[in-house]
Design a protein around this motif. Sequence first.
Motif, PDB file in Angstrom:
ATOM      1  N   GLY A 153      60.159  62.762  52.191  1.00  0.00           N
ATOM      2  CA  GLY A 153      59.205  61.875  51.542  1.00  0.00           C
ATOM      3  C   GLY A 153      59.770  61.237  50.293  1.00  0.00           C
ATOM      4  O   GLY A 153      60.967  61.335  50.005  1.00  0.00           O
ATOM      5  N   GLY A 154      58.895  60.549  49.556  1.00  0.00           N
ATOM      6  CA  GLY A 154      59.293  59.900  48.322  1.00  0.00           C
ATOM      7  C   GLY A 154      59.988  58.570  48.523  1.00  0.00           C
ATOM      8  O   GLY A 154      60.694  58.091  47.619  1.00  0.00           O
ATOM      9  N   PHE A 155      59.795  57.925  49.672  1.00  0.00           N
ATOM     10  CA  PHE A 155      60.419  56.628  49.941  1.00  0.00           C
ATOM     11  C   PHE A 155      59.493  55.495  49.502  1.00  0.00           C
ATOM     12  O   PHE A 155      58.270  55.609  49.548  1.00  0.00           O
ATOM     13  N   ASP A 156      60.108  54.384  49.126  1.00  0.00           N
ATOM     14  CA  ASP A 156      59.386  53.163  48.790  1.00  0.00           C
ATOM     15  C   ASP A 156      59.584  52.175  49.931  1.00  0.00           C
ATOM     16  O   ASP A 156      60.652  51.570  50.060  1.00  0.00           O
ATOM     17  N   VAL A 157      58.594  51.995  50.771  1.00  0.00           N
ATOM     18  CA  VAL A 157      58.636  51.159  51.973  1.00  0.00           C
ATOM     19  C   VAL A 157      59.831  51.542  52.853  1.00  0.00           C
ATOM     20  O   VAL A 157      60.806  50.785  52.981  1.00  0.00           O
ATOM     21  N   PRO A 158      59.791  52.721  53.477  1.00  0.00           N
ATOM     22  CA  PRO A 158      60.836  53.059  54.456  1.00  0.00           C
ATOM     23  C   PRO A 158      60.713  52.128  55.648  1.00  0.00           C
ATOM     24  O   PRO A 158      59.639  52.019  56.258  1.00  0.00           O
ATOM     25  N   TRP A 159      61.801  51.444  56.009  1.00  0.00           N
ATOM     26  CA  TRP A 159      61.730  50.405  57.033  1.00  0.00           C
ATOM     27  C   TRP A 159      62.271  50.880  58.375  1.00  0.00           C
ATOM     28  O   TRP A 159      61.759  50.514  59.422  1.00  0.00           O
ATOM     29  N   ALA A 160      63.325  51.686  58.344  1.00  0.00           N
ATOM     30  CA  ALA A 160      63.949  52.119  59.597  1.00  0.00           C
ATOM     31  C   ALA A 160      64.710  53.409  59.354  1.00  0.00           C
ATOM     32  O   ALA A 160      65.015  53.774  58.218  1.00  0.00           O
ATOM     33  N   PHE A 161      65.028  54.104  60.446  1.00  0.00           N
ATOM     34  CA  PHE A 161      65.849  55.305  60.342  1.00  0.00           C
ATOM     35  C   PHE A 161      66.640  55.484  61.633  1.00  0.00           C
ATOM     36  O   PHE A 161      66.316  54.905  62.672  1.00  0.00           O
TER      37      PHE A 161
END
Length: 367
Positions: free
Chosen positions: A40-48
């Motif tokens: 967690g703690g992401f700012d707008v996670p877009w892809a992985f």
Amino acid sequence: MLHWLRILTAVLLLLPFSPTVQADTMNSRLGQLRVTKMAGGFDVPWAFAFLPDGAVLVTERDGALFHVRDGKKNRIGGTPAVVAEGQGGLLDVMVPRDFATSQEIFLTFAKRQGRGAGTALAAGRLSADNRSLTDLRILFEAAPGATGGRHFGSRVVEARDGTLFISLGERGDRPSAQNLRLHQGSVVRINRKGAVPGSNPFVRRTDAQPEIWSYGHRNPQGMALDLQGSLWVAEHGAKGGDEVNRVRKGANYGWPVISYGRHYSGAKIGEGTLKQGMEQPAWYWDPSIAPSGMMIYSGRMWPEWRGDIFVGSLKFDYISRLSGSPLKEVEQIRSSETGRIRDVQEAPDGSIWFASESEGAVFRISN
């Protein structure tokens, strides 16, 4: 007593880094499923994307790339400069099949082009300590650039023959999706070095960009191969008319001439829903769900779902499961964690992972 207090303190310090203590459940047609927060703690996670050793790479739209293992994340240096405006920024990440030997990863992003920006693809090598990218190079960028912050796409998928497909939005300029002289509103195909394969459909035409594989797309933010190796996209319509399309070489998918949606003003789009020489969607949503990441499932953990298509919804906060022939939405998988889903991927063990923009986190769905 002091001895036990020390043990308890040590256990409590470990808890935030253990994903198993953050497990929840969600309902599905196969029964109750386990949902585990992996990072967690992401700012707008877009892809992985998954690395062979079990770690995960996660992009943030503002330009950050993270290496995640066991709930701990470290930022990776050496990423390309991005235009983080509107829908632009650092977008997709892809780990190729030969990563164990090549150490390469691929990133799509919004690249500055004069006063505007365009979707681009970069490749770089991940360092042995997972801290930086080296030998970063641009393999492709859409031509010409466009102003505004809308409709960059963008996913990158490795085909079975090793070539790369990249999905591009029309950047809010609707007619460009029908103009083969422009890359906007298309799926393009290049090889690993960035060159144009001789088998591309328009490679011998002087009035077309040679990288184009298909066109007439609005804003494809989901793309995946099915179990037979065929390419599919999920793309945003306007007001209604979000589509799932099976992508064929040289095909025209109709935007903005045909659509099952309407303009946001309520006005009619183009000429209707049908026109000779233009493809029909395999499925469309009305109202729009704002489709994002897309995955076609192997059946490894849930054999009943083999071959089904999973698409994240940004608007209605669920994972759409599509199945059958003709294709249709058969289930909406949701929980408190499924808020504005940006990406959906199958892990090597057959579990299903998703990135939630609302939660700023990556989750795992399992039995």
